[in-house]
Design a protein around this motif. Structure first.
Motif, PDB file in Angstrom:
ATOM      1  N   ASP A   1      -9.375 -26.887 -44.158  1.00 39.38           N
ATOM      2  CA  ASP A   1      -9.177 -27.662 -45.376  1.00 39.38           C
ATOM      3  C   ASP A   1      -8.996 -26.639 -46.513  1.00 39.38           C
ATOM      4  O   ASP A   1      -9.410 -25.486 -46.374  1.00 39.38           O
TER       5      ASP A   1
ATOM      6  N   ASP B   1     -15.713 -31.584 -46.681  1.00 40.38           N
ATOM      7  CA  ASP B   1     -15.820 -32.983 -47.099  1.00 40.38           C
ATOM      8  C   ASP B   1     -16.068 -33.866 -45.871  1.00 40.38           C
ATOM      9  O   ASP B   1     -15.282 -34.745 -45.566  1.00 40.38           O
TER      10      ASP B   1
ATOM     11  N   ASN C   1     -12.627 -36.527 -46.794  1.00 44.15           N
ATOM     12  CA  ASN C   1     -11.360 -36.472 -46.057  1.00 44.15           C
ATOM     13  C   ASN C   1     -11.395 -35.564 -44.829  1.00 44.15           C
ATOM     14  O   ASN C   1     -10.409 -35.478 -44.111  1.00 44.15           O
ATOM     15  N   ASP C   2     -12.537 -34.933 -44.559  1.00 49.03           N
ATOM     16  CA  ASP C   2     -12.697 -34.189 -43.299  1.00 49.03           C
ATOM     17  C   ASP C   2     -13.571 -34.963 -42.308  1.00 49.03           C
ATOM     18  O   ASP C   2     -13.893 -34.445 -41.229  1.00 49.03           O
TER      19      ASP C   2
HETATM   20 MG    MG Z   1     -12.063 -30.346 -49.265  1.00 52.53          MG
END
Ligand code: MG
Length: 241
Positions: free
Chosen positions: A12, A207, A213-214
């Protein structure tokens, strides 16, 4: 994770290797350089490939953008990113989205906003900016730094946009992404295209909590290294060196 088997390091960007929306710092660039000597690197990001490539100062690696809707491959001869895939998905008319956003604002007591109530992207992705599309950056940053205001709203937005995957994004918004796109789907497709098996891949992300979003990658069987502060990235990367 069996380090001997790793061939691909997926990362990311914002919050993991850089401060949000901020250039790559020298210590983290050096850590990427060290990783790049042993592994192939790819960014799996929420933003567009060009933005990610620019924020990283043109760093030579592949970029998956927009949760897998866009893919850029680094061209070592020409020295730039070539967009090899760019998807666009229309789930429903914009008017239907606007109506739902208006209803949510009423429910949340957030009917005052600057600019537009919702932002539509060419990819089909949607941003629901709680303060509006034209809100002042200082207001946005001060709004919800620890996400405590958006976390209780998250299940409601998720339910209202069940045809999409919803993320707590940016500083004061929700990212609404057409299914099946998310970082896990993106990484699986990249691996299939380039011949990487699951056990040969490790992902670095910040995250990984609910709505982050991960999160989908974190809950998958890909090896995952958590980075809670991008300044810790060199230390976290050292497990692979
Ligand atoms: Mg991030």
């Amino acid at each position: 994770m069996n380090r001997e088997n790793i061939r691909l390091v997926a990362l990311d960007m914002d919050g993991t290797i850089t401060q949000h929306r901020t250039a790559l710092e020298p210590q983290n660039r050096a850590a990427l350089d060290a990783l790049a000597e042993k592994y192939r690197l790819v960014i799996v990001g929420a933003g567009a490939c060009a933005r990610i490539h620019g924020q990283l100062g043109g760093y030579p690696l592949d970029v998956i953008g927009n949760y897998g809707m866009e893919t850029g491959e680094y061209d070592r001869e020409k020295g730039g990113l070539t967009i090899v895939e760019s998807r666009s998905v229309t789930v429903e008319p914009q008017e239907a989205v606007r109506e739902r956003v208006t209803r949510l604002r009423r429910q949340f007591g957030m009917e005052t906003f600057a600019g537009d109530t919702v932002e539509f992207h060419a990819s089909g992705m949607i941003t629901f900016p709680l303060l509006g599309t034209k809100a002042d950056i200082r207001d946005k940053l001060a709004f919800d730094p620890d996400r405590s205001r958006r976390r209780p709203l998250y299940p409601v937005v998720k339910e209202a946009f069940s045809q999409y995957t919803v993320f707590i994004g940016g500083s004061s918004s929700f990212d609404i992404v057409p299914k099946p796109f998310n970082k896990l789907y993106a990484l699986e497709r990249y691996c299939a295209r380039h011949g990487f098996a699951r056990g040969e891949v490790v992902f670095f992300g910040d995250d990984y909590r609910e709505g982050g979003n991960d999160e989908q990658v974190y809950h998958s069987d890909f090896a995952f290294v958590t980075v809670d502060d991008y300044r810790d990235f060199p230390e976290r990367a050292a497990v692979l060196l």
